[in-house]
Design a protein around this motif. Structure first.
Motif, short mmCIF file in Angstrom:
data_model
loop_
_atom_site.label_atom_id
_atom_site.label_comp_id
_atom_site.label_asym_id
_atom_site.label_seq_id
_atom_site.Cartn_x
_atom_site.Cartn_y
_atom_site.Cartn_z
N THR A 1 48.67 43.17 23.88
CA THR A 1 48.37 42.01 24.13
C THR A 1 48.69 42.38 25.41
N ARG A 2 47.61 42.32 26.42
CA ARG A 2 47.65 42.39 27.98
C ARG A 2 47.61 41.81 28.37
N ASP A 3 48.73 41.57 29.92
CA ASP A 3 49.59 40.61 30.73
C ASP A 3 48.16 39.85 31.89
N LEU A 4 47.52 39.24 31.75
CA LEU A 4 47.09 38.16 32.57
C LEU A 4 47.91 37.74 33.70
N LEU A 5 48.00 38.61 35.08
CA LEU A 5 48.26 38.11 36.08
C LEU A 5 47.58 37.28 37.14
N SER A 6 46.20 37.05 37.49
CA SER A 6 45.84 36.11 37.38
C SER A 6 44.46 36.25 37.28
N ASP A 7 43.72 35.08 38.02
CA ASP A 7 42.50 34.72 37.47
C ASP A 7 41.94 34.64 39.29
N GLU A 8 40.38 34.76 39.69
CA GLU A 8 39.84 34.06 40.67
C GLU A 8 38.18 33.96 40.25
N ASN A 9 37.38 32.74 40.81
CA ASN A 9 36.50 32.92 41.16
C ASN A 9 35.33 33.58 42.46
N GLU A 10 35.14 33.86 41.23
CA GLU A 10 34.07 35.56 42.13
C GLU A 10 32.61 34.34 42.53
N VAL A 11 31.84 34.57 43.60
CA VAL A 11 30.10 33.82 43.94
C VAL A 11 29.40 34.63 43.16
N GLN A 12 28.37 34.43 42.73
CA GLN A 12 27.23 35.56 41.97
C GLN A 12 25.94 35.62 43.47
N PRO A 13 24.86 36.55 43.44
CA PRO A 13 24.04 36.05 44.20
C PRO A 13 23.53 35.16 43.91
N SER A 14 23.48 34.26 42.97
CA SER A 14 22.55 33.07 42.68
C SER A 14 23.68 31.94 42.64
#
Length: 712
Positions: A100-113
């Motif tokens: 299983t891969r380690d989840l290091l971090s997550d972040e919100n990315e703004v889409q063109p919409s």
């Protein structure tokens, strides 16, 4: 003038390339031919693979490699699933098993919409060895027994594909707890129905599914007493029914290590004991639970593994398809049996370009570098479209070289050979999309188009083992052989199964058809399951012959070639009679029109009271936007899809493709509705194997059906 100069430039560019290619082929062909055994592989491709045991055209057809009897198990004495795992632990104890891969971090990315989309940054794979998995299975089994789970009493799992799913399954196999499986995308009504029908008292799930899918329906499932969530985090248990106990998997493991629980007797399963009730998501109606005993799965996997050459400890399998689907579950158990390591993934993190992978980060394939990869045709069609879209963005010289190399290698493959120079110079980057080490791709769940299969052969430099089977046959029926270079077929019967054709006069398919016999496909063998759980009204699809062998009537229509290989040509439920009396196969129309570059997915529809076919189409966004730009049509994606001119453009392309592949006039859709939203299992419009749910699609687009048929 510009076209003439382009043609002249192309001719100048191609001449030295053609010359070099010809010289290279002439000098390298004979050494390559003898060193790689190409002649032997070509002979294997053309050999007879199955034949009728009776000499009759309707069969039954059986593999020539196991003609005298059907195979029941591959490893002597290992006739239950717990024995297979025990055997694997003894052989491969310290080796990597589940990763299983380690989840290091997550972040919100703004889409063109303007929408926010969560992106993940992930690390390396963490591995459990065979010995460690064995230890966890033992502890979890003791913990479940301490919570009151009894042998031969069912326990349910409603969870995404992950290591904990397989650990739960192996625990149940060892302790003789029949496992009830549900797709993680099933709706609330379906999961409530299944849990109540089986009367389970214990359920394994994840925090996300517990909070988003189960919390509201738990009061409707009175027999459920214990819920175990697999995530390694705490959750708020407020708001759940008072009589329900909620545990973390870690807490159950700790319970299993207590001295008073470790000594509990284990009741081992017998081959005839029920291993699982596997609920199908179903393309029609409510889900049905398929009852599968240990001997069914052992036989099915014996047939499957026979067609995967060299399966063993050097292989790495990437697991991302739903484990509640028989294709994925049997593939993973087979890999464990032969010492492969399994790295877990998801469709959203599979490649560097996957939707949840942060730009610049590596997807799971790049990190794991699998050697074996399973996919349903919809996913391979998507890979095909993405790569070809990138090709169209290349400059003139790059695109010309790629096209020339593709055509050259395609010609070589169709002759039974290869093109090592093209592999090294042109297709190395494409191969890296799946990690660069894939030696075989397994395809199942639906027919794979010849164009997509050849694309995989050319660009990913590996064979495609296309198979045909159902949950009711443990996924086993037919699989193409490693050396088979044909396309559009699903191979010969595997060594645990045999195939019969039953005439279907209404559809116009009989064993007397020329050049090859055709009819409804019946699959027989020890892999055929025991029927549907508490739904005897559906059991007419199963029967036992005078020799005591079980058979399943698939509802699919097949054609058997002279070498014993099967091709799926139709489905009985897909046949609709139009007002004028013509029969239209909706599946045939859809399969043909998926070759349109502007179509990502299509559902054909026909009403017997009408004289023509209509269709719903998920268009290819890039092709549609480019076409809209050419026509001077502007707007958001949703506006482009609802523009009448774009509907006319898509219909125009449909008619062109239909004419090229010689669809009958009455088979060609006359009207089309374009939908901006893709069909995924989460929408409820396709199954987890991406098969169309015709009833749900009809209900969803009822207003548009009425519009296209001139109603309100």
């Amino acid at each position: 003038m510009g076209l003439q100069s382009d043609s002249a430039l192309q001719a100048i560019l191609l001449f030295p390339i053609h010359l070099v290619t010809w010289l290279y082929s002439a000098l390298s062909f004979l050494p390559w031919y003898y060193m790689t055994g190409a002649g032997e592989r070509k002979a294997l491709s053309k050999r007879e693979k199955a034949r009728s045991t009776t000499g009759c055209a309707e069969g039954p057809y059986r593999s020539v490699d196991h003609f005298d009897s059907l195979a029941r198990q591959d490893i002597p004495g290992k006739d239950t699933l717990d024995k297979l795992f025990e055997h694997a632990v003894q052989r491969f104890g310290p080796a990597h098993c589940l990763g299983t891969r380690d989840l290091l971090s997550d972040e919100n990315e703004v889409q063109p919409s303007g929408k926010l989309f969560k992106k993940l940054i992930m690390g390396e794979y963490r591995w459990l060895s065979y010995n460690e998995v064995d230890s966890v299975v033992g502890q979890f089994g003791s913990g479940l027994a301490a919570l009151g789970q009894q042998p031969k009493s069912s326990i349910a799992i409603f969870c995404e594909t992950r290591a904990e799913w397989m650990i739960t399954a192996q625990t149940c196999f060892r302790r003789n707890f029949p496992l009830v499986t549900f797709y993680a995308t099933l709706g609330e009504d379906a999961i409530t129905f299944g849990l109540n029908e089986t009367g389970v008292t214990h359920l394994v799930t994840s925090v996300d599914l517990l909070e988003t899918r189960l919390k509201h329906v738990l009061p409707l499932i009175p027999k459920l007493k214990h819920v175990i969530y697999v995530d390694q985090k705490k959750m708020n248990t407020a708001g759940y029914p008072s009589g329900l106990s909620i545990h973390s998997m870690q807490a159950v493991l700790e319970l299993g290590t207590l001295p008073e629980n470790m000594g509990r007797a284990i009741v081992k399963p017998q081959p005839s004991d029920q291993a699982m009730v596997m609920y199908t998501s179903g393309s029609t109606g409510r889900p049905k639970g398929v009852m599968i005993v240990h001997s069914n799965l052992i036989a099915g996997m014996t047939g499957q593994c026979d067609r995967i050459l060299g399966l063993g400890p050097k292989d790495t399998y990437i697991a991302y398809l739903p484990l509640a689907h028989v294709l994925e579950m049997t593939a993973e158990i087979s890999c464990i049996t032969y010492g492969c390591r399994i790295g877990y993934s998801s469709p959203q993190t599979l490649s560097d370009q996957s939707t949840k992978i942060k730009t610049g980060s590596k997807g799971d394939c790049s990190v794991l570098r699998p050697t074996l990869f399973a996919a349903v045709p919809e996913i391979m069609d998507r890979i095909y479209r993405n790569v070809m879209s990138k090709v169209q963005e290349m400059n003139f010289v790059q695109r010309t070289l790629f096209t020339l190399g593709y055509k050259y290698k395609l010609e070589q493959i169709e002759r039974g050979y290869d093109a090592p120079l093209c592999n090294a110079l042109l297709f190395r980057k494409v191969k890296k999309l799946l990690g660069g080490q894939v030696r075989m791709i397994l395809s199942g769940g639906a027919p794979l188009s010849s164009a997509t299969q050849r694309f995989i052969n050319v660009c990913f430099c590996c064979p495609v083992g296309q198979g045909y089977g159902l949950t009711e046959t443990c996924g086993a029926g037919t699989i193409t052989e490693f050396a088979d270079i044909s396309t559009g077929r699903v191979g010969a019967p595997v060594i645990c199964s045999e195939i019969r054709l039953r005439d279907w006069a209404e559809g116009g398919y009989t064993s007397r058809d020329k050049p090859n016999p055709r009819g409804e496909i019946l699959i027989g063998g020890p892999n055929v399951t025991m029927g549907y759980y508490k739904q005897e009204s559906h059991d007419q699809d199963f029967f036992v012959d005078i020799k005591g062998q079980r058979w399943f009537c698939t509802g699919d229509v097949g054609e058997i070639y002279a070498d014993g290989c099967l091709q799926i040509v139709d489905r009985k439920k897909d046949l609709v009679k139009l007002q004028a009396g013509e029969y239209v196969s909706l599946g045939k129309v859809e399969c043909a029109l998926k070759n349109c570059s502007i179509i990502d997915n299509i559902c054909a529809y026909a009403n017997s009271e009408q004289s023509y076919v209509i269709s719903f189409v998920v268009p290819n966004q890039k092709r549609m936007m480019d076409l809209a730009k050419e026509r001077g049509i502007v707007g958001a994606w949703e506006e482009i899809c609802t523009h009448p001119d774009m509907e006319r453009e898509v219909l125009k392309e449909i008619k062109e493709v239909a004419a090229n592949i010689k669809l009958q006039r009455f088979e060609i859709p006359v009207k089309v509705h374009l939908t901006p939203e893709p069909w995924t299992p989460e929408t409820g419009l396709v199954t987890d194997a991406f098969k169309l749910k015709r009833k749900e699609l009809k209900d969803h687009y009822l207003h548009h059906i009425e519009r296209m048929y001139g109603g309100k």
